[in-house]
Design a protein around this motif. Structure first.
Motif, PDB file in Angstrom:
ATOM      1  N   LYS A 193       0.838  -1.201   0.000  1.00  0.00           N
ATOM      2  CA  LYS A 193       0.000   0.000   0.000  1.00  0.00           C
ATOM      3  C   LYS A 193       0.869   1.246   0.000  1.00  0.00           C
ATOM      4  O   LYS A 193       1.898   1.300   0.669  1.00  0.00           O
ATOM      5  CB  LYS A 193      -0.906   0.010   1.239  1.00  0.00           C
ATOM      6  CG  LYS A 193      -1.956  -1.097   1.255  1.00  0.00           C
ATOM      7  CD  LYS A 193      -2.894  -0.960   2.457  1.00  0.00           C
ATOM      8  CE  LYS A 193      -3.971  -2.040   2.446  1.00  0.00           C
ATOM      9  NZ  LYS A 193      -4.896  -1.919   3.588  1.00  0.00           N
ATOM     10  N   ASN A 248      -1.990  -1.474  -3.846  1.00  0.00           N
ATOM     11  CA  ASN A 248      -3.138  -0.620  -3.544  1.00  0.00           C
ATOM     12  C   ASN A 248      -2.669   0.813  -3.367  1.00  0.00           C
ATOM     13  O   ASN A 248      -1.630   1.061  -2.747  1.00  0.00           O
ATOM     14  CB  ASN A 248      -3.837  -1.095  -2.261  1.00  0.00           C
ATOM     15  CG  ASN A 248      -4.400  -2.499  -2.415  1.00  0.00           C
ATOM     16  OD1 ASN A 248      -4.940  -2.841  -3.454  1.00  0.00           O
ATOM     17  ND2 ASN A 248      -4.249  -3.318  -1.374  1.00  0.00           N
ATOM     18  N   ALA A 257      -3.654   4.621  -1.927  1.00  0.00           N
ATOM     19  CA  ALA A 257      -4.525   5.494  -1.148  1.00  0.00           C
ATOM     20  C   ALA A 257      -4.691   6.820  -1.892  1.00  0.00           C
ATOM     21  O   ALA A 257      -4.190   7.003  -3.007  1.00  0.00           O
ATOM     22  CB  ALA A 257      -3.946   5.694   0.240  1.00  0.00           C
ATOM     23  N   ARG A 273     -16.832   4.268   2.151  1.00  0.00           N
ATOM     24  CA  ARG A 273     -16.067   4.071   3.383  1.00  0.00           C
ATOM     25  C   ARG A 273     -16.913   3.233   4.334  1.00  0.00           C
ATOM     26  O   ARG A 273     -18.104   3.511   4.528  1.00  0.00           O
ATOM     27  CB  ARG A 273     -15.703   5.405   4.026  1.00  0.00           C
ATOM     28  CG  ARG A 273     -14.842   6.290   3.122  1.00  0.00           C
ATOM     29  CD  ARG A 273     -14.359   7.535   3.840  1.00  0.00           C
ATOM     30  NE  ARG A 273     -13.611   8.418   2.945  1.00  0.00           N
ATOM     31  CZ  ARG A 273     -12.999   9.532   3.325  1.00  0.00           C
ATOM     32  NH1 ARG A 273     -13.048   9.923   4.613  1.00  0.00           N
ATOM     33  NH2 ARG A 273     -12.349  10.269   2.451  1.00  0.00           N
ATOM     34  N   TYR A 274     -16.299   2.230   4.940  1.00  0.00           N
ATOM     35  CA  TYR A 274     -17.052   1.344   5.837  1.00  0.00           C
ATOM     36  C   TYR A 274     -16.167   0.954   7.013  1.00  0.00           C
ATOM     37  O   TYR A 274     -14.955   0.797   6.874  1.00  0.00           O
ATOM     38  CB  TYR A 274     -17.538   0.109   5.080  1.00  0.00           C
ATOM     39  CG  TYR A 274     -16.444  -0.676   4.395  1.00  0.00           C
ATOM     40  CD1 TYR A 274     -15.862  -1.800   4.996  1.00  0.00           C
ATOM     41  CD2 TYR A 274     -15.968  -0.299   3.125  1.00  0.00           C
ATOM     42  CE1 TYR A 274     -14.856  -2.507   4.368  1.00  0.00           C
ATOM     43  CE2 TYR A 274     -14.971  -0.999   2.492  1.00  0.00           C
ATOM     44  CZ  TYR A 274     -14.412  -2.112   3.114  1.00  0.00           C
ATOM     45  OH  TYR A 274     -13.418  -2.808   2.498  1.00  0.00           O
ATOM     46  N   TRP A 275     -16.824   0.861   8.183  1.00  0.00           N
ATOM     47  CA  TRP A 275     -16.086   0.512   9.386  1.00  0.00           C
ATOM     48  C   TRP A 275     -17.014  -0.248  10.335  1.00  0.00           C
ATOM     49  O   TRP A 275     -18.233  -0.142  10.278  1.00  0.00           O
ATOM     50  CB  TRP A 275     -15.500   1.757  10.042  1.00  0.00           C
ATOM     51  CG  TRP A 275     -16.507   2.752  10.537  1.00  0.00           C
ATOM     52  CD1 TRP A 275     -16.954   2.904  11.803  1.00  0.00           C
ATOM     53  CD2 TRP A 275     -17.196   3.742   9.749  1.00  0.00           C
ATOM     54  NE1 TRP A 275     -17.868   3.914  11.886  1.00  0.00           N
ATOM     55  CE2 TRP A 275     -18.038   4.456  10.628  1.00  0.00           C
ATOM     56  CE3 TRP A 275     -17.187   4.093   8.384  1.00  0.00           C
ATOM     57  CZ2 TRP A 275     -18.838   5.485  10.208  1.00  0.00           C
ATOM     58  CZ3 TRP A 275     -17.985   5.137   7.974  1.00  0.00           C
ATOM     59  CH2 TRP A 275     -18.809   5.815   8.870  1.00  0.00           C
ATOM     60  N   ALA A 324     -11.761   3.704   8.901  1.00  0.00           N
ATOM     61  CA  ALA A 324     -12.574   3.074   7.856  1.00  0.00           C
ATOM     62  C   ALA A 324     -11.712   2.596   6.683  1.00  0.00           C
ATOM     63  O   ALA A 324     -10.722   3.238   6.317  1.00  0.00           O
ATOM     64  CB  ALA A 324     -13.623   4.061   7.352  1.00  0.00           C
ATOM     65  N   ASP A 325     -12.126   1.478   6.103  1.00  0.00           N
ATOM     66  CA  ASP A 325     -11.549   1.022   4.842  1.00  0.00           C
ATOM     67  C   ASP A 325     -12.269   1.722   3.691  1.00  0.00           C
ATOM     68  O   ASP A 325     -13.404   2.189   3.841  1.00  0.00           O
ATOM     69  CB  ASP A 325     -11.698  -0.491   4.703  1.00  0.00           C
ATOM     70  CG  ASP A 325     -10.762  -1.229   5.639  1.00  0.00           C
ATOM     71  OD1 ASP A 325      -9.588  -0.836   5.730  1.00  0.00           O
ATOM     72  OD2 ASP A 325     -11.212  -2.198   6.288  1.00  0.00           O
ATOM     73  N   ARG A 326     -11.595   1.784   2.542  1.00  0.00           N
ATOM     74  CA  ARG A 326     -12.148   2.536   1.422  1.00  0.00           C
ATOM     75  C   ARG A 326     -12.088   1.696   0.151  1.00  0.00           C
ATOM     76  O   ARG A 326     -11.161   0.925  -0.054  1.00  0.00           O
ATOM     77  CB  ARG A 326     -11.357   3.829   1.199  1.00  0.00           C
ATOM     78  CG  ARG A 326     -11.240   4.691   2.438  1.00  0.00           C
ATOM     79  CD  ARG A 326     -10.437   5.933   2.175  1.00  0.00           C
ATOM     80  NE  ARG A 326     -10.224   6.727   3.384  1.00  0.00           N
ATOM     81  CZ  ARG A 326      -9.707   7.946   3.420  1.00  0.00           C
ATOM     82  NH1 ARG A 326      -9.352   8.509   2.280  1.00  0.00           N
ATOM     83  NH2 ARG A 326      -9.549   8.584   4.555  1.00  0.00           N
ATOM     84  N   VAL A 327     -13.082   1.884  -0.685  1.00  0.00           N
ATOM     85  CA  VAL A 327     -13.080   1.290  -2.005  1.00  0.00           C
ATOM     86  C   VAL A 327     -13.743   2.271  -2.965  1.00  0.00           C
ATOM     87  O   VAL A 327     -14.710   2.945  -2.610  1.00  0.00           O
ATOM     88  CB  VAL A 327     -13.806  -0.077  -2.006  1.00  0.00           C
ATOM     89  CG1 VAL A 327     -15.258   0.063  -1.613  1.00  0.00           C
ATOM     90  CG2 VAL A 327     -13.693  -0.735  -3.377  1.00  0.00           C
ATOM     91  N   TYR A 358     -21.744  -3.092  10.232  1.00  0.00           N
ATOM     92  CA  TYR A 358     -20.873  -2.092   9.622  1.00  0.00           C
ATOM     93  C   TYR A 358     -21.654  -0.799   9.408  1.00  0.00           C
ATOM     94  O   TYR A 358     -22.858  -0.827   9.126  1.00  0.00           O
ATOM     95  CB  TYR A 358     -20.340  -2.578   8.270  1.00  0.00           C
ATOM     96  CG  TYR A 358     -19.243  -3.608   8.368  1.00  0.00           C
ATOM     97  CD1 TYR A 358     -17.911  -3.224   8.395  1.00  0.00           C
ATOM     98  CD2 TYR A 358     -19.550  -4.970   8.445  1.00  0.00           C
ATOM     99  CE1 TYR A 358     -16.897  -4.178   8.480  1.00  0.00           C
ATOM    100  CE2 TYR A 358     -18.551  -5.923   8.529  1.00  0.00           C
ATOM    101  CZ  TYR A 358     -17.219  -5.517   8.547  1.00  0.00           C
ATOM    102  OH  TYR A 358     -16.214  -6.441   8.633  1.00  0.00           O
TER     103      TYR A 358
END
Length: 1010
Positions: free
Chosen positions: A144, A228, A230, A820-822, A831-834, A854
């Motif tokens: 990353k 990956n 950011a 964004r989800y956590w 939070a992780d991001r996609v 979540y």
């Protein structure tokens, strides 16, 4: 050439007094010609691939000797036992190793050739074993970093020998990473470096390592590693060198040396090389980011510096190249005959770095100082030679880089043995006629008041060869050339045979020697052009293969016995392409033209037809043909005008002559000149821009290379205006390396179109203007958040997210959405991001934990960044599927169907419900599996009557996803069977019947999306 007229042989008279008995002399006459071993073929080092299908290794050894040589071999200094039926066989002198293995056969080999004269030892040959293991099967961790930063992906190659070459794959084969200024693959470590990452670098990477051996090439792939990125970091960074060459690099003379240097930075740094204590040779390859010296020499030793530079700064690294060399002979020993009781001094000398040490061998064994023998490094001294000093001697020079051998025979004479003087085996050697050895020394007798070798007057009866002993008078026939070589005129590359036949006394050996311009011809030189004929003793023809210009001259054939000789001459003329012209001079220098003059070179016996002129830009430019006036330069010309040059450019020129036989070697380069300055003649290219901070307009272009600048004081003139405006604003950007301009004004609104054009200038004037390009001012983040965000868990590791789209605004071009989800209980900062790849309004998020709540938000993004977050939504993933496969599987075959049943799987409280079962079926007639679904704990499927074997996988399915499969192998036996299966136990398939396996079935289930 005709046949010589047959005449009565002449007789030549020579007398000598010998104090030996007639019986001893007769014995000497009857003894055969003898000489010690001389290597014609020696073993070479071998790199043998461990996985090779070859079943043997052959190490060559062949020596010329009389009597013929016998052979032995040593491995690692110990003599080998070569017994019949063993893996090591002696074929002639060659050593054949059957089914070689590294444990038993890797090492240093030497051949020993012996006959009654003595023993010689060959050079060392090393048998090595090459191998390349597979990469580790472990999954590689993802890498990353922020977009805009540099990154290194390690290759971590498997164990191998010798070295490897490396390439990298992106996502799939054969999509190889390009070798451009932004990417670099180190051929030392295999690591992949990216100077500045961008969105196109996202993906999965695999390192490809290739081993190149003597007759085998093998490549292996690593597991894929995911890169990956950011959020983008738009800051500029000074260079930081990450791939560094060592502080000291050792190399042997003649080897290729490669130094690697690569840096991270934004903008992407430019790599420059220089030699700190000298200048870089124009013949070297200095392409970024490697410096290559194709054939290193002692002059190349020194300190080298790599400099990485961009608009934010520079970074440097230095290292030293240390050049060493294998031993090379400066002086060698040669075959020597000496009288008994005399003194002898032999010497040999070798160059090398480190300085070679010298030692001596006699008949293959180490020789040290003793009694009458003194060994002083390169000197070997004998006092009062005796018969036991005769034998084969070798001078050995060695350093840590190699060992070389020089061999010679020492013959100590105790009595006359004229047949030992020039043996037949010496045909083709550099042999100078010598008087026959005798003890005591011979006494010449005058005949007709002259020496025996003097030319007799016309009509005089020629004398015979006479040896006067107390009881014996010996007479021989004189040697005569019967077919002499004829002069010849040939072209370069032709083959030619010069004939030379002779008659001689039949009781003596006849030897032919050839000289070119009075220098002996070496027939044993590797890759030489000369061959000799050994059909009959009286024929000494010389063949010249692929004749070169240097082979022209006076050839002399000498036929000789131990007591006399005869010779004839012939002249060979070799015609070829012209030699290089000389005296190349440049004058009348303009901005695009010069006048070039030269002097004629050798025409090599064929008139010069035309000249071609070439130019290059030092130090590393390639030679290219140039336009001239006149366009076609005739062979009698010695001057011409060169056209179409670039102003303010350094040039060197050379001239090449041609004739009907081809094109000759080029002249040496002229002195370097620089053409005069002129205004630029080409507009800059690559006009574009965009990005930056709010209120900015960034315009970029491709910097113009040195060949288009045409003069000093170079820079760029930029014109720009808002689209629809009539007023142009201008900006002057000095410096040839400038590549962007930033216009900053608070009145500039986000993403406003501007018309832009550019031209270059120098102190001689301005160049043409480019076409107008459209460039937008900097974007700003979206201002509106998505609405109606909804999320729902669809399995134990996935959830679906949907939302209402955001309308395009004036801040920029909307690129997509960021989810964004956590976990509930965690902070949003974790939070992780996609991100979506486009403007889709739904996405499936995977890789989640089972039975977990979540929080989810969605944001729009453009090139400037992400906008405000939507209100959060919640979703809970399903419980995981049961971890137990179906058990107690039984089946029944009928004539046209197969019935299978199993015990139902009852989920635990922490597992999701079972709503049905999936069965993957494959038989030995159709290797493609088929998927069947059922809500019950049994299933019946039609099957052909000739099915003999089948492979079945059964697993649960439900809201939490698919469970673990149970796998059984079914054999038709006309009855009912039952098998209790678990995941770890599985019957072996019938050979060749079922070729697929559980991994292939799992992949198929995943692709069906049921």
């Amino acid at each position: 050439m005709g046949t010589a007229t047959r005449r009565k042989p002449h007789l030549l008279l020579v007398a000598a007094v010998a104090l030996v008995s007639s019986s001893a002399w007769s014995s000497a006459l009857g003894s055969p010609t003898t000489f010690g071993p001389v290597f014609e073929d020696q073993p070479l080092s071998v790199l043998f691939p461990e996985e090779s299908t070859e079943e043997q290794v052959l190490l060559a050894c062949r020596a010329r000797a009389s009597p013929p040589a016998t052979y032995r071999w040593k491995m690692n200094g110990t003599e080998m036992k070569l017994e019949p039926g063993s893996r090591h066989q002696l074929v002639g002198g060659n050593l054949v190793i059957m089914n070689p293995t590294k444990a038993q056969d890797a090492g240093v080999y030497q051949c020993l050739a012996s006959n009654p004269v003595g023993t010689v030892v060959s050079r060392e040959a090393i048998l090595r074993f090459g191998f390349l293991q597979e990469f580790s099967k472990e999954e590689r961790d993802p890498v990353k970093t922020h977009e805009g930063w540099g990154v290194m992906l390690p290759c971590n190659p498997p164990a191998h020998y010798p070295g490897l070459s490396y390439r990298w794959l992106l996502n799939e084969f054969p999509n190889f990473i390009p070798t451009d200024g932004r990417h670099f693959v180190s051929q030392t470590t295999g690591n992949l470096y990216i100077a500045r990452t961008n969105a196109s670098d996202l993906g999965n990477y695999s390192c490809l390592a290739t081993s190149h051996m003597d007759f085998s090439t093998k490549s292996v792939f690593s597991k894929f590693a995911q890169l990956n990125l950011a959020a983008e970091d738009t800051r500029l960074f000074a260079p930081s060198i990450k791939a560094r060459f060592p502080a000291e690099t050792y190399a042997l003379v003649g080897q290729q040396v490669t130094l690697e240097c690569f840096a991270f930075g934004n903008p992407v740094p430019r790599i420059k090389w220089r030699k700190v204590d000298g200048s870089l040779s124009p013949q070297w390859t200095t392409a970024e980011p490697t410096l290559q010296i194709p054939s290193v020499s002692f002059e190349d030793e020194g300190t080298y510096e790599c400099e990485a530079e961009n608009s934010k700064g520079r970074d440097t690294v230095q290292g030293r190249i240390i050049v060493q060399a294998q031993p090379e002979w400066l002086k060698v020993i040669s075959d020597t005959e000496a009288d008994i009781g005399s003194n002898l001094r032999w010497g040999c000398a070798a160059a090398g770095k480190p300085r070679p040490t010298v030692r001596w061998l006699r008949n293959g064994e180490p020789l040290a100082s003793q009694n009458r023998v003194e060994v002083l490094a390169g000197d070997l001294r004998f006092s009062k030679l005796s018969l036991e000093d005769s034998g084969m001697y070798q001078c050995v020079a060695e350093n840590k880089h190699g060992t070389i051998y020089a061999s010679a025979e020492l013959a100590v004479n105790s009595a006359p043995d004229s047949r030992r003087l020039i043996p037949a085996a010496d045909v083709g050697r550099d042999v100078n006629p010598r008087q026959p050895p005798a003890a005591p020394k011979p006494v010449d007798i005058l005949v007709n008041s002259s020496r025996p070798g003097a030319q007799p007057p016309q009509g005089t009866v020629l004398p015979v060869i006479l040896l006067l002993c107390p009881t014996l008078l010996l007479v021989w026939y004189a040697t005569k050339i019967t077919l002499a070589p004829s002069s010849a005129d040939i072209n370069l590359g032709d083959n030619l045979t010069l004939q030379c036949h002779a008659s001689h006394d039949p009781t003596m050996d006849l030897t032919f020697t050839w000289t070119l311009d009075d220098f002996p011809i070496d027939f044993d030189k590797p890759g030489g052009h000369y061959r000799r004929t050994n059909v009959k003793e009286t024929i000494g023809d010389l063949t010249i293969l692929n004749a070169q210009l240097r082979h022209g001259g006076k050839y002399t054939c000498m036929a000789q016995t131990v007591v006399d000789s005869a010779s004839k001459e012939a002249t060979v003329l070799v015609r070829g392409p012209p030699g290089p012209p000389g005296g190349v001079v440049v004058r009348d220098i303009g901005d695009t033209t010069i006048q070039l003059s030269w002097s004629r070179g050798f025409d090599n016996h064929s008139p010069i037809a035309k000249y071609t002129l070439q130019a290059r830009t030092p130090p590393a430019g390639k030679w290219k043909q140039v336009r001239t006036n006149p366009a076609n330069i005739e062979g009698n010309a010695e001057t011409a005008q060169v056209l179409g040059l670039t102003p303010w450019m350094d040039y060197e020129f050379r001239v090449i002559a041609s004739n009907i036989l081809g094109t000759g070697e080029p002249s040496g380069p002229s002195s370097k000149i620089r053409t005069k300055e002129a205004a630029p003649s080409v507009a800059p290219s690559g006009l574009s821009g965009g990005g930056g901070a709010p209120g900015e307009l960034i315009v970029s272009w491709t910097p113009m290379s040195r060949e288009y600048q045409n003069g000093d004081g170079f820079g760029y003139l930029l014109s720009f205006r808002r689209q629809g405006s009539t007023h142009w604003q201008t900006a002057r950007v000095p410096g040839a390396d400038a590549q962007y301009f930033v216009y900053s004004n608070e009145s500039v609104r986000p993403y406003t179109p501007f018309e832009v054009k550019i031209r270059s200038y120098n102190r001689r004037g301005e160049g043409p203007e480019s076409l107008t390009a459209l460039v937008y001012s900097a974007e700003e983040e979206p201002r509106v958040a998505p609405t109606k965000v909804w999320a729902k868990g669809v399995s134990s590791s996935e959830m679906n997210v949907t939302w209402e789209p955001v309308q395009q605004d004036m801040n920029g071009i909307l690129l997509g959405y960021e989810i964004r989800y956590w976990k509930a209980g965690d902070k949003e900062a974790a939070a992780d991001r996609v991100r979506t790849a486009g403007l889709d309004t739904s996405a499936r998020v995977s890789g989640l934990h089972p039975n977990t709540k979540y929080h989810v938000t969605v944001r729009a993004y453009n090139r400037a960044g992400t906008g405000p977050a939507s209100p959060s939504a919640n979703a809970t993933t399903m419980k995981p599927p049961p971890r137990r496969p179906p058990g107690n599987i039984s089946w029944t075959f009928s004539s046209s169907s197969l019935s299978i049943k199993w015990d139902p799987v009852v989920p635990f409280r922490n597992e999701s419900a079972v709503t049905g079962y999936k069965m993957l079926y494959q038989n030995d007639l159709h290797l493609t599996p088929t998927l069947h679904l059922t809500s019950k704990n049994w299933i019946e499927i039609p099957v052909p009557e000739d099915i003999g074997h089948a492979l079945v996988q059964i697993r649960t399915t439900g809201p939490g996803g698919d469970g673990i499969p149970a796998e059984v192998h079914i054999v038709r036996n006309g009855g009912t069977s039952m098998m209790v299966e678990n995941l770890a136990v599985r019957p072996a398939p019938h050979p060749g019947a079922i070729v697929s396996h559980s991994v292939a079935m799992l992949i198929l289930i995943g692709s069906l999306e049921l």
